[in-house]
Scaffold this active site. Sequence first.
Site, short mmCIF file in Angstrom:
data_model
loop_
_atom_site.label_atom_id
_atom_site.label_comp_id
_atom_site.label_asym_id
_atom_site.label_seq_id
_atom_site.Cartn_x
_atom_site.Cartn_y
_atom_site.Cartn_z
N ARG A 67 0.55 -14.67 1.36
CA ARG A 67 0.11 -14.52 2.63
C ARG A 67 -1.51 -15.13 2.63
O ARG A 67 -2.54 -14.69 1.90
CB ARG A 67 -0.24 -12.97 3.31
CG ARG A 67 1.18 -12.42 3.45
CD ARG A 67 1.19 -11.12 4.21
NE ARG A 67 1.11 -9.99 2.84
CZ ARG A 67 1.40 -8.72 2.95
NH1 ARG A 67 1.48 -8.08 4.14
NH2 ARG A 67 0.98 -7.88 1.94
N CYS A 96 -5.53 -9.44 3.21
CA CYS A 96 -6.60 -8.53 3.80
C CYS A 96 -7.66 -9.13 4.10
O CYS A 96 -8.06 -9.30 5.25
CB CYS A 96 -6.86 -7.57 2.70
SG CYS A 96 -5.44 -6.13 2.35
N LYS A 153 -6.38 -3.16 -5.15
CA LYS A 153 -6.13 -4.59 -5.16
C LYS A 153 -4.85 -4.99 -5.62
O LYS A 153 -4.13 -4.26 -6.69
CB LYS A 153 -7.25 -5.31 -6.33
CG LYS A 153 -8.69 -4.87 -6.05
CD LYS A 153 -9.65 -5.59 -6.94
CE LYS A 153 -9.45 -5.08 -8.46
NZ LYS A 153 -9.87 -3.82 -8.48
N VAL A 200 0.89 -1.26 0.11
CA VAL A 200 0.08 0.08 0.13
C VAL A 200 0.81 1.40 0.09
O VAL A 200 0.59 2.40 -1.04
CB VAL A 200 -0.92 -0.11 1.14
CG1 VAL A 200 -1.71 1.54 1.42
CG2 VAL A 200 -2.27 -0.99 0.85
P1 NAD Z 1 3.20 -4.71 4.18
O1 NAD Z 1 3.28 -5.62 5.27
O2 NAD Z 1 3.34 -4.96 2.57
O3 NAD Z 1 4.03 -3.49 4.32
C1 NAD Z 1 4.02 -2.84 5.61
C2 NAD Z 1 5.36 -2.04 5.88
O4 NAD Z 1 5.45 -1.29 6.94
C3 NAD Z 1 6.46 -3.15 5.99
O5 NAD Z 1 7.34 -2.70 5.05
C4 NAD Z 1 6.86 -2.69 7.49
O6 NAD Z 1 8.57 -2.77 7.53
C5 NAD Z 1 6.75 -1.18 7.74
N1 NAD Z 1 6.59 -0.87 8.93
C6 NAD Z 1 6.15 -1.56 9.81
N2 NAD Z 1 6.11 -0.77 11.30
C7 NAD Z 1 6.96 0.39 10.66
C8 NAD Z 1 7.26 1.75 11.41
N3 NAD Z 1 6.96 1.81 12.60
N4 NAD Z 1 7.78 2.56 10.68
C9 NAD Z 1 7.95 2.60 9.41
N5 NAD Z 1 7.51 1.31 8.73
C10 NAD Z 1 6.82 0.32 9.51
O7 NAD Z 1 1.55 -4.10 4.45
P2 NAD Z 1 0.53 -3.55 3.17
O8 NAD Z 1 -0.07 -5.02 2.43
O9 NAD Z 1 1.12 -2.58 2.50
O10 NAD Z 1 -0.69 -3.34 4.26
C11 NAD Z 1 -0.63 -2.10 4.98
C12 NAD Z 1 -1.96 -1.84 5.45
O11 NAD Z 1 -2.77 -1.59 4.49
C13 NAD Z 1 -2.78 -2.86 6.19
O12 NAD Z 1 -3.38 -2.34 7.21
C14 NAD Z 1 -3.50 -3.61 5.17
O13 NAD Z 1 -4.67 -4.28 5.81
C15 NAD Z 1 -3.93 -2.27 4.19
N6 NAD Z 1 -4.23 -2.74 2.98
C16 NAD Z 1 -3.58 -3.58 2.26
C17 NAD Z 1 -3.84 -3.68 1.03
C18 NAD Z 1 -3.21 -4.76 0.09
O14 NAD Z 1 -3.82 -5.30 -1.11
N7 NAD Z 1 -2.05 -5.27 0.48
C19 NAD Z 1 -4.95 -3.40 0.47
C20 NAD Z 1 -5.65 -2.50 1.02
C21 NAD Z 1 -5.32 -1.77 2.52
#
Ligand code: NAD
Length: 442
Positions: free
Chosen positions: A334, A266, A157, A11
Site C-alpha cells: 500500500r 499508515c 510495525k 492489526v
Molecule cells: P487491513 O486492511 O489489513 O484489515 C482490515 C480488515 O477489516 C479487513 O480484513 C476487512 O475485511 C475487515 N473489515 C472491514 N469492515 C469490517 C466489518 N464491518 N466487520 C468485520 N471486518 C471488517 O487493515 P490494518 O492494516 O490491519 O489496519 C487496521 C487499522 O489499524 C487501521 O485504522 C490502521 O490505520 C491501523 N493501524 C495499522 C497498522 C499497520 O501496520 N497495518 C499499525 C497501526 C495501526
Amino acid sequence: MKIAIIGTGYVGLVSGTCFAETGIYVTCVDIDHSKIEKLQNGIVPIYEPGLEDMIRMNVEKERLFFSTDIQKSMLKCDAVFIAVGTPADEDGSADLQYVLAAAKDIGKYMSNYLVVVNKSTVPIGTSIKVRDVIKKELSLRKVNLEFDVASNPEFLKEGAAIQDFLKPDRIVVGVESERAEKILQRLYKAFLLNGHPMLIMDIPSAEMTKYAANAMLATKISFMNDIANLCEIVGADVNMVRQGIGSDSRIGSKFIYPGAGYGGSCFPKDVKALIRTSDDNNYSLDVLKAVESVNIRQKRVISTKVKTHFNNDLKGKIIALWGLSFKPKTDDMREAPSLVIIEELLNAGAKIQAYDPVSMNEAKRKLGDTIEYSETMYEALIDANALVVVTEWPEFRVPNFKMMRKLMKEKIVFDGRNIYDPQEMKDNKFTYSSIGRKTVQP
Ligand code: NAD
C-alpha cells in the site's frame, strides 16, 4: 477472559493472536469470507514473521478462533476490539464507514456488558460517533444494555508486529470509566509485566496520540530526505551527516535514514487525515503539509535520476527492480514507493523486471502484466541496463557483484535505500547513484 476482534487484517490478526498467546479466548471476525475460510484451514493471508506458527499453536490450544459470525463471536465477551481499515477518503479525511459499520453490528448483536475498544486509527471524536451508533441500534432493539467505549491505538510495525505487540514501548488507553479501565488493565496484564507502561488518558488524547506519533515519524523521514537532497547538491555525504546528528541523544539515531520516501498503509493516510482535522478546525499544520509534499517529491527522486541518466529516453531499456513492498519483512504494497517508480519508468518507455522476496503475489494483483516478474534477484538482472533498489531487504545487502556484472548489460545501480558503500561499488566497477551522496563511476 474472552474477546472478539472485528477486522482480521495486519492489526486484528496480530493483536488477536498475541492476546490468545496470554491465555485469553479470542475470536477474530471479518466480513471477508475467503480470508476467514483460509484462516480456518490454517492458511495465513498475510506475511508477518513468526505469525503462522503462533496462530497454529493457539488454534491447537483452542484459544484462537476465526469467524464471520459477529453475533456468536461476541457472546459472553468482556471486550470487543474494532480493528478495521480507516483508509483515506477522497478529501484526505479518514473514511470511517468500516468503523461505523462494525459499531452498528456491535449494537445489533451484543447481549451483555462490553467495552468497545477502538484499535483502528481514527480522528478525534470518533468514539462519540461509535457510541451513538451502538446506542441507536440498542434503542431500535428496545434493549437497555450497558457498554463503555475506549480508545486503544495500535503502534505495531509491520515486519516486527509480534515483537512490538508482545513487548510494546507503551500501551495507550483512552477511557471514561473505571470499569473499562480495569478490563483493559487485565487484558494487557501479561504485556505489562516487564515494565512496559500503560498510559491511561482521556479518549480524545489517546486518539490524538496515534496521529501525533505517526506524524512525528513521517516528519523525521521527510526532514532527512530533504537534507539528503541538499547534501547531494552541495557535495556533502548524508550518511556522515546522519551519523553526526544521530549521535546527539536529543535527536537519536532512529528514523533518520534517507530513502525513496515513506509509504505503507499508515503514514501517508494518517498524515493526510491529521492535516484534514486541522484544516477542519481552522488551524493549519504547516510542518505536516511540508512533510507530505516532500514525501510526494521524494518518491520520484530515483525515477528522475534514472530518466536523467538515460536522457529521458527509456525505450528499449530494461530496468531491474529489487524490492516491491513498502519496507522489508512485509508483503504490504500500500502506497509503496515502488508503485510510483514503476509508473514513472513505464511511462518513459522502460521494460521492468522486478523481484521481491515476499510481495510477488501482491505485486501481480496490483500491477498485472505491466511488468515482468523474476523468480530470483539475479534473474531480474538479465540484460538489464540498470538496477534500481527500492526496498532494503536483507538479502540485497551483500549481493554477488561478480554475478551482477555478468548478467547486466550496463553496470549501473540506482540505490533508493543507500544499502551499498560507494567505494565498494566503484571497486566492483559499477556506476552507483544513491540518495544524498555523490554518484561514483568505475
Ligand atoms: P487491513 O486492511 O489489513 O484489515 C482490515 C480488515 O477489516 C479487513 O480484513 C476487512 O475485511 C475487515 N473489515 C472491514 N469492515 C469490517 C466489518 N464491518 N466487520 C468485520 N471486518 C471488517 O487493515 P490494518 O492494516 O490491519 O489496519 C487496521 C487499522 O489499524 C487501521 O485504522 C490502521 O490505520 C491501523 N493501524 C495499522 C497498522 C499497520 O501496520 N497495518 C499499525 C497501526 C495501526
